[in-house]
Structures are given as C-alpha cells and as structure tokens.
Scaffold this motif. Structure first.
Motif, short mmCIF file in Angstrom:
data_model
loop_
_atom_site.label_atom_id
_atom_site.label_comp_id
_atom_site.label_asym_id
_atom_site.label_seq_id
_atom_site.Cartn_x
_atom_site.Cartn_y
_atom_site.Cartn_z
N SER A 223 -12.14 -10.89 1.08
CA SER A 223 -13.34 -11.59 0.59
C SER A 223 -13.98 -12.41 1.70
CB SER A 223 -13.00 -12.51 -0.57
OG SER A 223 -12.31 -11.80 -1.54
N VAL A 224 -13.12 -13.06 2.51
CA VAL A 224 -13.65 -13.85 3.62
C VAL A 224 -14.52 -12.98 4.52
CG1 VAL A 224 -13.02 -15.20 5.65
CG2 VAL A 224 -11.71 -15.43 3.55
N LEU A 225 -14.10 -11.73 4.70
CA LEU A 225 -14.87 -10.83 5.57
C LEU A 225 -16.11 -10.28 4.87
CD1 LEU A 225 -11.91 -8.87 7.11
CD2 LEU A 225 -13.27 -10.65 8.18
N MET A 226 -15.98 -10.04 3.56
CA MET A 226 -17.11 -9.42 2.83
C MET A 226 -18.23 -10.41 2.57
SD MET A 226 -15.23 -7.12 -0.03
CE MET A 226 -16.72 -6.68 -0.91
N VAL A 276 -23.53 -4.52 -1.93
CA VAL A 276 -22.14 -4.34 -2.33
C VAL A 276 -21.49 -3.23 -1.52
CG1 VAL A 276 -20.61 -3.75 -4.24
CG2 VAL A 276 -22.59 -5.20 -4.65
N ILE A 277 -22.24 -2.13 -1.33
CA ILE A 277 -21.72 -1.01 -0.55
C ILE A 277 -21.35 -1.48 0.85
CG2 ILE A 277 -22.36 1.13 0.62
CD1 ILE A 277 -23.92 1.92 -1.79
N LEU A 278 -22.25 -2.21 1.49
CA LEU A 278 -21.99 -2.67 2.86
C LEU A 278 -20.79 -3.60 2.89
CD1 LEU A 278 -25.59 -3.24 4.23
CD2 LEU A 278 -23.99 -1.44 4.82
N GLY A 279 -20.67 -4.44 1.87
CA GLY A 279 -19.53 -5.34 1.80
C GLY A 279 -18.23 -4.56 1.67
N ARG A 282 -17.30 -2.88 4.80
CA ARG A 282 -16.72 -3.81 5.76
C ARG A 282 -15.24 -4.01 5.48
NH1 ARG A 282 -15.13 -6.69 9.25
NH2 ARG A 282 -15.85 -8.69 10.01
N ALA A 283 -14.87 -4.02 4.19
CA ALA A 283 -13.53 -4.46 3.83
C ALA A 283 -12.53 -3.33 3.69
CB ALA A 283 -13.60 -5.25 2.52
N ILE A 284 -12.98 -2.16 3.23
CA ILE A 284 -12.01 -1.17 2.76
C ILE A 284 -11.14 -0.62 3.88
CG2 ILE A 284 -13.47 0.89 2.91
CD1 ILE A 284 -12.35 1.63 0.11
N GLY A 285 -11.67 -0.58 5.09
CA GLY A 285 -10.89 -0.02 6.18
C GLY A 285 -10.13 -1.05 6.99
N GLU A 286 -10.21 -2.32 6.59
CA GLU A 286 -9.59 -3.39 7.39
C GLU A 286 -8.07 -3.36 7.27
OE1 GLU A 286 -10.38 -5.49 9.52
OE2 GLU A 286 -12.56 -5.49 9.55
N THR A 287 -7.41 -3.42 8.41
CA THR A 287 -5.95 -3.50 8.42
C THR A 287 -5.49 -4.90 8.80
OG1 THR A 287 -6.15 -1.33 9.42
CG2 THR A 287 -3.94 -2.18 9.11
N ALA A 288 -6.16 -5.48 9.79
CA ALA A 288 -5.69 -6.74 10.36
C ALA A 288 -5.51 -7.86 9.32
CB ALA A 288 -6.63 -7.19 11.47
N PRO A 289 -6.50 -8.10 8.42
CA PRO A 289 -6.30 -9.21 7.48
C PRO A 289 -5.18 -8.92 6.48
CG PRO A 289 -8.35 -8.09 7.03
CD PRO A 289 -7.82 -7.49 8.27
#
Lengths: 377, 278
Positions: A223-226, A276-279, A282-289
């Motif tokens: 969420s912080v990223l989105m 929403v799509i862009l958010g 941004r989030a769905i492929g994140e591994t680091a967080p």
C-alpha cells in the motif's frame, strides 16, 4: 420492419458498387522506395564491409545498414516527390522504427517467459502447493496455488487500503484544496520515490516486529508503494473533469460533497479505473517489500492475518536460486502465471471502469426490480 | 413547437419548491475579483412573469452580474461583492436561506451545454432532485416529471425513445434543452440563462426562444445575450451594461424592451441596439 431491412440491404449493395477513395492504404508507390532503399543499402554496406574494408561485426553492420537505408530512402523520395515529402517520409520511417524497437524487449520478455514457463504449466499448478514437493521432485509436481492465493490476497488488501485513501487524497487535492494542498502534494510526490525495500523495512519495524510476519503486513508494505501512484493518477483524472459540470451541479442546489460524489467521481470513473490499474501494476510484481514482511511459505495459508504467506514474485525469487533444474523450471512457470494474472486483472479493471453511463450493474438491476415489485404490490 | 410543450398537470403544480415566480431585486451591487472591480453599483429589478434581457458588449460584467444572482460568483476564490440581492424581499446573501436553498430556487443554464456525461437523459433531468436530496416517491412520479420537464424544454418528442442513452450523446442544441429541462425539473422560481444559444444553430435557437416564452409564465427569466434580435424577440425588459476601458461595468439604462429598442434615453443605448458599436 421487413421493408426497412430490405431497403438497408439495397443501400448497402449500392454502396459496394461505388468507387471509393481509400485513405491511409499502403501504397505501392510508398512501399517500393522503402524496399528498394533497404535492399540497396544492404548491398552497399555488404560491399564496404566484406570486400572493400577490413571491418567486421554484426552490430556495426546493421547500424551502418540502417544509416545508409535512411539516407538512400531520403534521396529516392526527394528525387520523386521533393524535399518536403522526403523529410515527412524520413520522420515516418524513424518513428516507426522507434515504435518497433520498443516492442522488441516487451515481446522478448513475454515470449521468453512463456517459452520457459510453458513446459511445466499443468492445471495442478493452480491447485497444489509445495507441501510434498522436494528439491528432487519432478518439475510438474506440486504447484504455486499458495503463492497465487497469497498474491491475490495481499494485492487485494493493498487495493482496499490504498484506493479509498488515494482517491480521497486526490479529492482533497482537487476539490477541497486550500493552503494544505501544496505540502500534501509534495509529500505524495516524495512518497513515490520511496525505494520499495525501504517500504518493506518500515513495515518490518512498525508492524512485523510486534505482530510477526503475515500477508497483511505485506499488503501494508505494498500500500505504501501504491498510494502515491493511485493518488497522483486520480488527481490528474479528476482535474480533467470539466469545471462546467461542477458549476451545473452546484447551480442545481447540490452541496459540494454531493457534487463530488454524484457528478465528479462518476464522470471520472474510467480514469479512476486506470489509476487502480497503475497502482496494481506498481505493486503486483514487487518482491523487495515482501521479503521482510510475508515470510514466505511452501504451504497454503489462506489467512492473510496469521502466519507466513507466500506470493508469486517471492515464489519465483526463491525457487530460481535453487541449483535443481526442476525448481528453476517451477520458478519460470510461476513467472508466467504472474504475467497471466496481471493480464486478467487488467481486463477485469477495464471492463468495470469502461462501462458506459446508464449501465445497470447487478446491484442497480436488483434494486430496480425490487422497486418494480413494490409498485405493483 | 407549442404542440410539443405540455401544459402543467394539476398534480405537479404543487410539487417542488417553486410556488410562484419570484421577484429578484439587485440593489447597488458591486463586484470584485481580487482588487479588480468589475461591477459598479448595479441596481435592477427583475419582475415575475417577465423575461429580462441583459445586453451589452463583452467584458462589461453581465455574466458576473448573472452569477451573483444565484451565488455562483463566490465560487471564484478571490471574488467578493457589495450590495444586496433580494429574492421576494429576502436577501440571498445575508438572509436566512442557505446557499444550496438559494440555488435551488434560482436555477441557471450555462453558455456551454453541460449535461452530466455519466448519467442517462432521464437521470440528467432528475439529477437536480437527486443532488439536492428532494424525494420523489414512486417511479411513476419520476416518469411524469421527466416527461413534463423535457416537454417544457421542447425536447420530449425527440428523446422519448432514448431516455436511457447518455446525455452526452445528444446534439448540441438538444443538450442545451436537456440542461434547461434539468434546471426546470427542480421547479425554480427564477431561471438565469447565460448566453444559452451562443453555441447553437438557428433552429435550436428558435426552439429555446419558444421555450423561454412558454416558461416565463411559471418562472422569472433573466437572460444574457449578445444577439440584439434575440433580446428583442424574447424579453419584456432590458438592461444595457457598459464598461469603460479598465473600468467596472455599470447599467447605462434599463426599461421595457420596446422602449429600449425604439426610443432609449441614452444615445449610447441607441447606438448599441442599432449595431453602431460594441
């Protein structure tokens, strides 16, 4: 009815007989110079490279070929149609090349992932987890169901947290404004630059150290990223709603809140779907967080609030580092499923966001039916 | 045209706010944007059951004056004003009525047609009631109101078969009449029109002028127009605005349209209505 359709057919047939001028059709006159210039440039460069000079190397050859091709094509068109048309054609060719070049990495990424992942893609991948699968099992054993469930839950929760918050912030920035809007906008912009691992660290320090690792902590980190993406995109979208609509609504005696709720937000709905799509993108492929927050698991855990969970990017990240081919294969399959998941989510968002006005969704339809019944009773 | 305009059904005459057309009186109204004064002590009486036209060259404060009449002026952050505007004797700025209540009673039609794109034609007509939380109990009542309001605006026959299509799918002239229907559905006592025909073709203009003539029995109409023939055709009273260079606008003279166009007191009025300047 019948006569009308007959008339329509006759009209259509007459139209077919008419000699129509077609614009934007690929013309032989346009295509020939491109082909000819390409061929002659190839011959010229080959002659220089292979026979006249001691040059070698594939990249240099093709770069030279492209340069010579542009020059020859420009000269040919200039001879035929003048310098203005030549410059126009040159720009068209260069821009088309740029577009194609951009497509290349995309196609390669999707194509290669599909090629590597396809081999072990079985229906069981969507229902089994890695509970009974060891490093030496076959690649088709087990599956990523636990990771798919984890990703869906974490991203879903992140959407539930960040979209209302982001849209509310955008409404504040755009519809309320005032002295506070500038610092808020600055903070949102700064937030979009937060490295994803820092977001993970933050949630680790604040939440995980107290409550332990679970899917919800991962959702918070996402969420912080989105949030900044959703907020900024929504703000731009809301700004595109014509001021005349707000005035019309206010002039009808609506309060500002009703205006925002019933006029501004519905008008911006397709754009908000994009936000929403862009958010999500941004989030769905994140591994680091997720590294520090969800903990990772090989076993299905559908409860995002208790116990460690897995996620597809994390699944890929862990398995790809195994020395066994079967595990690496499984990681590629996970990557392919992640891509497919993104596609499905985007299609869903487009369908929901792009529905025309006056469209009755399931809720509205049910309400209408109930009202109808009440009236008849 | 008049065939498409329905007479008011007995049941709906008591619905909504508008009990009767109201008198709107502006007294010594001045207006500023920041420190820039745009209106200089404008006083005008807009009588019920009459159409008042505001005429004058561009930039002389007609639209600002119109927006002051239903409290739209204050939407501009730096705006301020002086003087009083009274609706049937009650000051709309210092009186007991809330802003939204005032705007409900004094409707507005804008220069550019602005139907709500996310709503169907029928929902657009009903939007004023929905937005200002007026309740209509049954669907039959809603349907009746939609038909009545669209009928008043001279649009019913054209759109009755596509009430569920988006409001933005109509032509420009139809959109503007939809906006008039939307404003009328709230049953205001006064209707302000800011150059409602400036973006429309002559046929649509004609229809809207017919509509104005029809509704002037039920609602006080104030219209800003740049078209002298239109002012002459639709209005009973007329006010001529003028502004010097970098000076606030003021009313040169006002009176019945007949007098203003034939034998005005001021030569500038005569020059303007005859098309000799402006």
């Amino acid at each position: 009815m019948t006569t009308a359709s007959t008339e329509l057919r006759i009209e259509r047939e007459t139209q077919a007989l008419e000699d129509r001028v077609r614009f934007r059709r690929l013309d032989v006159d346009d295509a020939m110079p491109v082909c000819g210039a390409g061929l002659s440039a190839f011959c010229l460069v080959w002659l220089v490279y292979e026979r006249l000079t001691p040059l070698s190397g594939g990249l240099g050859f093709w770069l030279s070929w492209y340069g010579v091709f542009l020059a020859v094509h420009w000269l040919v068109v200039r001879e035929r149609s003048g310098p203005l048309a030549a410059a126009d054609r040159l720009a068209t060719v260069v821009l088309t090349t740029a577009g194609l070049c951009l497509l290349v990495p995309l196609t390669l990424i999707v194509g290669y992932t599909a090629y590597r992942g396809w081999a072990a893609l079985r229906p069981t991948f969507f229902v089994k987890d890695l509970r009974y699968t060891g490093s030496l099992s076959k690649a088709t054993d087990g599956g990523g169901a636990h990771a798919i469930v984890g990703t869906l839950e974490q991203v879903g929760l992140a959407v539930l947290i960040s979209v209302p918050l982001g849209v509310a912030t955008a409404v504040f920035l755009n519809e309320v404004g005032g002295r506070l809007a500038r610092p808020v906008r600055l903070i949102v912009d700064t937030m979009s630059a937060i490295p994803s691992i820092v977001a993970g660290l933050f949630i680790f320090a604040v939440i995980v150290l107290t409550f332990g690792q679970n899917g919800f902590a991962g959702a918070l980190a996402l969420s912080v990223l989105m949030l900044p993406t959703v907020t900024r995109t929504s703000e731009v979208v809301l700004r595109l709603v014509p001021g005349g609509l707000r005035e019309a609504s206010l002039a009808l005696g609506a309060s500002e809140w009703r205006t925002t709720r019933d006029v501004v937000l519905p008008t911006a709905r397709p754009g908000l779907a994009t936000a929403v799509i862009l958010g999500v993108a941004r989030a769905i492929g994140e591994t680091a967080p997720l590294l520090l927050t969800i903990g990772g698991a090989f076993v299905m855990n559908a409860d995002p609030f208790h116990g460690k969970q897995d996620a597809l990017p994390y699944f890929v990240y862990r398995l790809i580092r195994f020395p066994q081919n079967a595990q690496v294969q499984r990681a590629w399959t996970g990557a392919l499923v992640l891509l497919a998941l993104v596609l499905v989510l985007f299609v869903i968002a487009r369908i929901i966001g792009g529905r025309g006005p006056g469209h009755a969704g399931p809720f509205k339809r049910r309400r209408r039916r109930r009202l109808d019944m009440k009236e008849h009773a | 045209m008049s065939a498409t305009v329905q007479t008011l059904p007995a049941t709906s005459s008591r619905r909504g706010l508008g009990i009767a057309p109201a008198r709107l009186t502006a007294r010594a109204v001045s207006a500023w944007f920041g420190d820039h004064k745009v209106l200089e002590r404008v006083s005008l009486d807009m009588a019920p059951r009459r159409v008042t036209a505001l005429i004058g060259p561009s930039g002389c404060g007609k639209s600002t004056f119109l927006r002051i009449l239903n409290r739209m002026h204050e939407l501009v952050p730096s705006a301020s004003l002086a003087g009083t505007v009274e609706l049937d004797g009650l000051d709309i700025y210092r009186g007991p009525r809330s802003t939204t209540e005032t705007r409900k009673r004094i409707g507005m039609v804008f220069q550019k047609p602005n139907p709500f794109p996310a709503m169907s034609v029928a929902d657009n007509v009903l939007s004023g009631l929905k937005l200002s939380r007026m309740k209509l109990s049954s669907r039959a009542e809603r349907r009746e109101l939609v038909e009545h309001a669209l009928g008043r605006a001279g649009l019913w026959n054209e759109v009755k078969s596509r009430l569920e299509t988006p409001g933005g799918a109509l032509s420009g002239g139809q959109q503007q009449r939809l906006c008039i229907a939307r404003a009328l559905a709230v049953r205001p006592q006064v209707l302000l029109m800011d150059e409602p025909c400036s973006a429309l073709d002559p046929t649509s203009t004609r229809r809207i002028e017919d509509t104005i003539a029809e509704i002037s029995e039920e609602v006080t109409v104030v219209i800003v127009t740049h078209n002298m023939q239109q002012a002459q055709r639709v209005s009973h009273d007329c006010a001529f605005f003028l502004a010097g260079e970098n000076e606030p606008g003021y009313i040169v003279e006002s009176g019945t349209t007949e007098k203003m166009f034939s034998e005005p007191d001021d030569t500038r009025t005569l020059d303007y209505v005859r098309g000799r300047f402006g």
